[in-house]
Design a protein around this motif. Structure first.
Motif, PDB file in Angstrom:
ATOM      1  N   LEU A  31       0.844  -1.200   0.000  1.00  0.00           N
ATOM      2  CA  LEU A  31       0.000   0.000   0.000  1.00  0.00           C
ATOM      3  C   LEU A  31       0.869   1.236   0.000  1.00  0.00           C
ATOM      4  CD1 LEU A  31      -1.172  -2.048   2.499  1.00  0.00           C
ATOM      5  CD2 LEU A  31      -3.024  -0.428   2.366  1.00  0.00           C
ATOM      6  N   ALA A  33       0.450   5.433   1.219  1.00  0.00           N
ATOM      7  CA  ALA A  33      -0.408   6.373   1.942  1.00  0.00           C
ATOM      8  C   ALA A  33       0.273   7.742   1.996  1.00  0.00           C
ATOM      9  CB  ALA A  33      -0.679   5.853   3.358  1.00  0.00           C
ATOM     10  N   ALA A  42      -4.822   5.948   2.976  1.00  0.00           N
ATOM     11  CA  ALA A  42      -4.253   5.008   2.007  1.00  0.00           C
ATOM     12  C   ALA A  42      -4.881   5.285   0.641  1.00  0.00           C
ATOM     13  CB  ALA A  42      -4.522   3.578   2.445  1.00  0.00           C
ATOM     14  N   VAL A  43      -4.084   5.222  -0.395  1.00  0.00           N
ATOM     15  CA  VAL A  43      -4.550   5.565  -1.752  1.00  0.00           C
ATOM     16  C   VAL A  43      -5.271   4.371  -2.375  1.00  0.00           C
ATOM     17  CG1 VAL A  43      -3.863   6.393  -4.032  1.00  0.00           C
ATOM     18  CG2 VAL A  43      -2.604   7.143  -2.010  1.00  0.00           C
ATOM     19  N   LYS A  44      -6.472   4.635  -2.895  1.00  0.00           N
ATOM     20  CA  LYS A  44      -7.279   3.575  -3.512  1.00  0.00           C
ATOM     21  C   LYS A  44      -6.987   3.454  -5.009  1.00  0.00           C
ATOM     22  CE  LYS A  44     -11.014   3.949  -0.160  1.00  0.00           C
ATOM     23  NZ  LYS A  44     -12.408   4.329   0.089  1.00  0.00           N
ATOM     24  N   ASP A  45      -7.491   2.369  -5.599  1.00  0.00           N
ATOM     25  CA  ASP A  45      -7.300   2.156  -7.038  1.00  0.00           C
ATOM     26  C   ASP A  45      -8.152   3.145  -7.840  1.00  0.00           C
ATOM     27  OD1 ASP A  45      -9.905   1.191  -6.963  1.00  0.00           O
ATOM     28  OD2 ASP A  45      -9.303  -0.910  -6.963  1.00  0.00           O
ATOM     29  N   ARG A  50     -10.306  -0.416  -3.774  1.00  0.00           N
ATOM     30  CA  ARG A  50      -9.302  -1.146  -2.998  1.00  0.00           C
ATOM     31  C   ARG A  50      -8.032  -0.330  -2.773  1.00  0.00           C
ATOM     32  NH1 ARG A  50      -8.466  -6.552  -2.657  1.00  0.00           N
ATOM     33  NH2 ARG A  50      -6.510  -6.530  -3.811  1.00  0.00           N
ATOM     34  N   THR A  51      -7.552  -0.373  -1.526  1.00  0.00           N
ATOM     35  CA  THR A  51      -6.266   0.272  -1.220  1.00  0.00           C
ATOM     36  C   THR A  51      -5.118  -0.723  -1.406  1.00  0.00           C
ATOM     37  OG1 THR A  51      -6.494  -0.288   1.122  1.00  0.00           O
ATOM     38  CG2 THR A  51      -7.272   1.887   0.432  1.00  0.00           C
ATOM     39  N   ARG A 145      -3.211   9.762  -8.592  1.00  0.00           N
ATOM     40  CA  ARG A 145      -4.207  10.334  -7.679  1.00  0.00           C
ATOM     41  C   ARG A 145      -3.959  11.823  -7.426  1.00  0.00           C
ATOM     42  NH1 ARG A 145      -7.656   9.038  -3.484  1.00  0.00           N
ATOM     43  NH2 ARG A 145      -8.464   7.652  -5.083  1.00  0.00           N
ATOM     44  N   GLU A 366      -4.045  -1.700   6.573  1.00  0.00           N
ATOM     45  CA  GLU A 366      -3.600  -0.343   6.225  1.00  0.00           C
ATOM     46  C   GLU A 366      -2.736   0.321   7.287  1.00  0.00           C
ATOM     47  OE1 GLU A 366      -6.972   2.080   5.278  1.00  0.00           O
ATOM     48  OE2 GLU A 366      -7.554   0.876   3.537  1.00  0.00           O
TER      49      GLU A 366
END
Length: 613
Positions: A31, A33, A42-45, A50-51, A145, A366
């Motif tokens: 992950l 973040a 935390a950065v998601k897709d 989903r992270t 992102r 996470e």
């Protein structure tokens, strides 16, 4: 030249610097973040769901893919799809050969003591290169992102990771284009995520129980005035959720739900079963029964199978507690980390042992990445009142065979520091060893700055590989470096003292650092080629000795084949093709292994003649 926003003389980050991300480079999932509006996220897709990025790499015909798309290739292209790379970081073949049967890809066993290599088609990869692919995917995710370039990161590792494993993680970061400002322990990151250690007046003793996909460790930390001290750590680098899956697979094989022969011989079938076992484990965290594709297992059976593994983690907790000289009642928090801690029997077992409810309010998948992001924010100077200790501005190391730089104290290591590493001789009867000390971030010493050298003389003549030579780097708070070399069998020693900051300006340090990133890929290729050559030269020497010592045991055909293969390897070792060298080495090793076993059996038989057992 653009000014870097790092104060390289102190290791601190200047104000208004770019974002420093936190990365959890995990065995099963990874992950990234960062701090958004004062909070770690935390950065998601791209779908915002989903992270987690599965730590899986697939080598396609035209591209390397990572994460969920690669995970789908585990069944269709198992031999080209790599997983559990973290288990291989900084490891030799003998460290991981017991695990090899459960992998669908090929690990090379040319030398029991050499760092492990993974073969895909005709190419050979190190765990560093594979981990770099995962880190590149994480870097790309957060850049997409935030719509901005990310260069700086804090990466977490298990508390028990040794120097080799930590350096391998740093190298992977560099290869991915990341300036790794800190390698921090996962339990420290988890504590930060829970806000423990952010209050300067706080004095707590906590337990971090971390059970991931491939590794387990328990750490007991004391946090005083924002300083984290690991009082004790224990665990197992080969115990995790993967082993729960293995227990389910073994049960299905014994219960004849899985075909034993097909599982052994068919890689796609093996992966299908492995993924079903992983799914079963997850389902049984909230259900009494798993049933799918003619495979079934009950929660009670699952608990029965994994209890010995959980008991091993509790034994590790007991040892860690004893080593910390603390009593259970002195522990204020028990923090749960890692997706495998979702298993109900684990939670109840850990709660029961420590006589308190475990803390798993933050997503256990996470929590480490979030804590790493907080550490990055501290380094960026955004967390007021947090202590930022002085660090080494550039890596310090010595020259090894072939002109390679072996880092002993990495850049951004806390000062003062004392680090030792063991070496040996490369030539029979070697009496002297030159120790050349360098500063810099490049893989070849010729690209770094020489600080000094001395000769360790008077080594008793012994066969190559027998002397035990310890090199110690002792760096004090004033930046004075003492390098000491000792031959441990004879007790002889020699040292050199090198003065503070070594005469480099901040701009010169900045240029050295920038050069290391600019040439990271090229440097790694050079290092891989030289390491392959060094390893090949050892194999050539061993092969020639073997032929010479076993003339009477070998047939003419066997001797001729060995001589020819050894010559082929000698030719390859002179080339610039690392994969060709590895391929010829593998060919020679595969042919010579049964011959070596036969020679050993003969030697034992000779030694036992006329003796009663």
């Amino acid at each position: 030249m653009a000014k870097i926003p790092i104060n390289l003389s102190t290791g601190t980050i200047e104000q208004n610097s770019e974002i420093i991300v936190g990365i959890d480079l995990g065995t099963t999932n990874s992950l990234v973040a960062y701090i958004k509006d004062g909070k770690a996220v935390a950065v998601k897709d791209e779908n915002g769901k989903r992270t987690l990025v599965p730590s899986v790499i697939h080598f396609g015909p035209d591209e390397v893919i990572v994460g969920d798309p690669a995970r789908k290739k585990l069944i269709t292209h198992p031999e080209k799809t790599i997983y559990s790379v973290k288990r291989l970081m900084g490891k030799s073949y003998k460290d991981v050969n017991s695990f090899e049967n459960y992998l669908s890809y090929k690990i090379i066993d040319e030398d029991q003591d050499a760092l492990v290599k993974i073969q895909v088609d005709e190419k050979f990869y190190s765990p560093i290169e594979l981990s770099a692919e995962i880190l590149k995917a994480l870097k790309k995710r957060i850049e997409t992102r935030l719509n901005k370039s990310i260069q700086k990161a804090v990466i977490t590792v298990p508390a028990y990771f040794n120097d080799t494993q930590r350096q391998a993680t740093r190298d992977a970061g560099k290869l991915a284009g990341l300036d790794v400002l800190r390698i921090i322990n996962e339990p420290t990151a988890a504590s930060l995520a829970y806000g423990i250690g952010l209050d300067q007046n706080e004095d707590r003793k906590i337990v971090v129980y971390d059970l991931g996909g491939g590794t387990f460790d328990v750490s007991i930390l004391q946090i005083q005035q924002g300083i984290f001290e690991v009082l004790s750590t224990n665990g197992d680098t080969f115990l995790g959720g993967d082993d729960f899956d293995k227990k389910i697979i073994d049960y299905w094989i014994e219960d004849r739900q899985v075909d034993r022969v097909k599982f052994k011989e068919n890689k796609s079938y093996r992966q299908r079963v492995r993924l079903s076992a992983e799914e079963a484990k997850k389902i049984l965290s909230s259900a009494e029964l798993y049933k799918a594709d003619d495979l079934s297992i009950s929660l009670s059976k699952f608990n029965e199978l994994i209890k010995p593994l959980i008991d091993r983690t509790i034994e590790a907790c007991e040892i860690a507690l004893k080593d910390s000289n603390l009593k259970k009642e002195e522990i204020s928090n028990v923090i749960m980390v890692g997706g495998s801690t979702r298993v109900p029997l684990i939670k109840s077992s850990v709660s029961s042992f420590f006589d308190q409810q475990v803390n798993d309010k933050i997503d256990p998948d996470e929590v480490v990445a979030l804590g790493a992001a907080i550490q990055g924010d501290i380094l960026a100077g955004n967390q007021k009142g947090m202590l930022l200790l002085d660090v080494t501005p550039l890596s310090l190391g010595i020259e090894t065979v072939g002109g390679l730089m072996d880092v002993i104290i990495p850049r951004n290591n806390k000062v003062p520091a004392r680090v030792g590493r063991n070496y040996t001789t490369s030539v029979d009867g070697q009496k002297n060893l030159k120790v050349s000390v360098y500063q810099g971030e490049r893989d070849m010493v010729s690209d770094n700055r020489k600080l000094g050298e001395f000769i360790l003389s008077g080594i008793p003549p012994m066969p190559a590989g027998i002397p035990k030579i310890e090199i110690q780097f002792i760096l004090d708070a004033d930046g004075i470096l003492v390098v000491k070399a000792s031959e441990l069998r004879s007790g002889i020693s020699q040292n050199i003292e090198i003065r503070s900051q070594y005469g480099l300006s901040e701009e010169e340090m900045g240029k050295m650092l920038l050069d290391s990133f600019k040439h990271a890929e090229e440097d790694l290729a050079k290092r891989a080629l030289l390491e392959a050559r060094n390893e090949a030269n050892n194999v050539i020497l061993s092969s020639k000795k073997f032929i010479d010592h076993n003339k009477t045991l070998l047939t003419k055909e066997e001797t001729a084949t060995l001589i020819e293969m050894t010559k082929d390897l000698e030719m390859a070792a002179k080339s610039e093709d690392k994969d060709a060298i590895n391929h010829k080495m593998e060919t020679l090793n595969n042919y010579s292994r049964p011959l070596a076993e036969r020679a050993l059996d003969h030697a034992i038989s000779d030694a036992l003649k006329g003796k009663e057992l």
